[in-house]
Design a protein around this motif. Sequence first.
Motif, PDB file in Angstrom:
ATOM      1  N   ALA A 275       4.767  -4.343   3.587  1.00 23.55           N
ATOM      2  CA  ALA A 275       3.218  -3.971   4.029  1.00 23.55           C
ATOM      3  C   ALA A 275       2.953  -2.607   4.016  1.00 23.55           C
ATOM      4  CB  ALA A 275       3.025  -4.758   5.092  1.00 23.55           C
ATOM      5  N   ASP A 276       1.869  -2.197   4.051  1.00 26.97           N
ATOM      6  CA  ASP A 276       1.265  -0.579   4.714  1.00 26.97           C
ATOM      7  C   ASP A 276       1.258  -0.689   6.022  1.00 26.97           C
ATOM      8  OD1 ASP A 276       0.167   1.743   4.870  1.00 26.97           O
ATOM      9  OD2 ASP A 276      -1.360   1.720   3.286  1.00 26.97           O
ATOM     10  N   GLY A 278      -0.111   1.605   7.556  1.00 25.33           N
ATOM     11  CA  GLY A 278      -1.390   2.096   7.804  1.00 25.33           C
ATOM     12  C   GLY A 278      -2.682   0.905   8.065  1.00 25.33           C
ATOM     13  N   THR A 279      -2.264  -0.075   7.384  1.00 30.41           N
ATOM     14  CA  THR A 279      -3.416  -1.304   7.299  1.00 30.41           C
ATOM     15  C   THR A 279      -2.897  -2.635   7.956  1.00 30.41           C
ATOM     16  OG1 THR A 279      -2.612  -1.681   4.949  1.00 30.41           O
ATOM     17  CG2 THR A 279      -4.308  -0.172   5.419  1.00 30.41           C
ATOM     18  N   SER A 280      -1.536  -2.635   8.051  1.00 33.52           N
ATOM     19  CA  SER A 280      -1.052  -3.952   8.651  1.00 33.52           C
ATOM     20  C   SER A 280      -0.554  -3.585  10.078  1.00 33.52           C
ATOM     21  CB  SER A 280      -0.082  -4.414   7.653  1.00 33.52           C
ATOM     22  OG  SER A 280      -0.709  -4.866   6.383  1.00 33.52           O
ATOM     23  N   SER A 281       0.048  -4.623  10.653  1.00 36.27           N
ATOM     24  CA  SER A 281       0.309  -4.596  11.941  1.00 36.27           C
ATOM     25  C   SER A 281       1.420  -5.958  12.121  1.00 36.27           C
ATOM     26  CB  SER A 281      -0.611  -4.669  13.118  1.00 36.27           C
ATOM     27  OG  SER A 281      -1.107  -6.008  13.335  1.00 36.27           O
ATOM     28  N   ARG A 284      -0.252  -8.981  13.339  1.00 34.15           N
ATOM     29  CA  ARG A 284      -0.972  -9.540  12.470  1.00 34.15           C
ATOM     30  C   ARG A 284      -0.231 -10.414  11.582  1.00 34.15           C
ATOM     31  NH1 ARG A 284      -4.824  -5.543   9.473  1.00 34.15           N
ATOM     32  NH2 ARG A 284      -5.549  -5.533  11.586  1.00 34.15           N
TER      33      ARG A 284
END
Length: 317
Positions: A275-276, A278-281, A284
């Motif tokens: 995962a990136d 910057g856009t994932s956590s 989530r």
Amino acid sequence: MDTERFDSSDLGATEEFLSRAYTPMRIGGRPNDTQTRIERTAAGGLTVDRLTFGYTMSYTANPLGQICLITVHSGSMVDTTEGRHEVYGPGETFLIAPPDRPYTGALHSARYTITMFDPTVLDTVAAAGAHAAPGPVRLTGQRALDGGANRRLGGTVAFLRDHVLTGPTVPDPLVVATATQHLAAVALSALPSTAYQEECHRIDSRDAHTDTLRRARTFIEENAHRAIGLSDIAAAAFVTPRAVQYAFSRHTDTSPLGYLRQVRLTRAHRELKTADPGTSSVTRIAARWGFPHVGRFAAAYRRLYGTTPAATLRTRG
């Protein structure tokens, strides 16, 4: 054959009739329409009643001393015994209470059938089984085991009500006795009981083989992203929930749901690695794989992978 009809809008008369016909009880509530209609038919130890209450009524009743099955046709009944809140609606057939236990509840504009017979009939029927448990038989649950069991039980009650105890002539005692034993046998197969526990254990143990384990694992691995539980896993493996639990305990060091958590943890690990950040956590990704509590997810992840999920996400290759 004995028949009796009761039709009244007087709550005191209704309480008196119910106490005489079933067991001493107190009724209450705030009725809008206090009309009560009861039609009783009894023969050879079998009693079938048709009841209609046009209002909400609460009740507190002493033990019945009988097996008492309720089939709801309209409205609803609520069991509040010992703090429970079990709601039964149209199409459900259930045991209102063990014969030796008091019970409380309420009914809401309900039309239903009551079917009663002596508990010793259960012993007679169970004794004829090849693997019956020794001693007196008890029904240990009030709801049917599944939808099919509920339909069988309700259909048997309807047959007795509409065909065995209905007609211009007195039913043959042998027919009534046979029908009562048939109802008892269906009740034992449809409701949880002590009658065939040993046989159920034998069947579940027999089904706990490696093919069951393989089918269960395959289903889990293919559906780990979905909201599945033990009953879904067992259905996919074509066995009972207990059998699939036996299969895992016999051939692995985990349970079916434990294996599901392992698979989901592995999938979450793979996603964190790719995962990136910057856009994932972590939150989530954890939630997507069935871990709503991120702290517990992080602890389980660290035990398995020796690092935190946040560190894995940061070091995306």
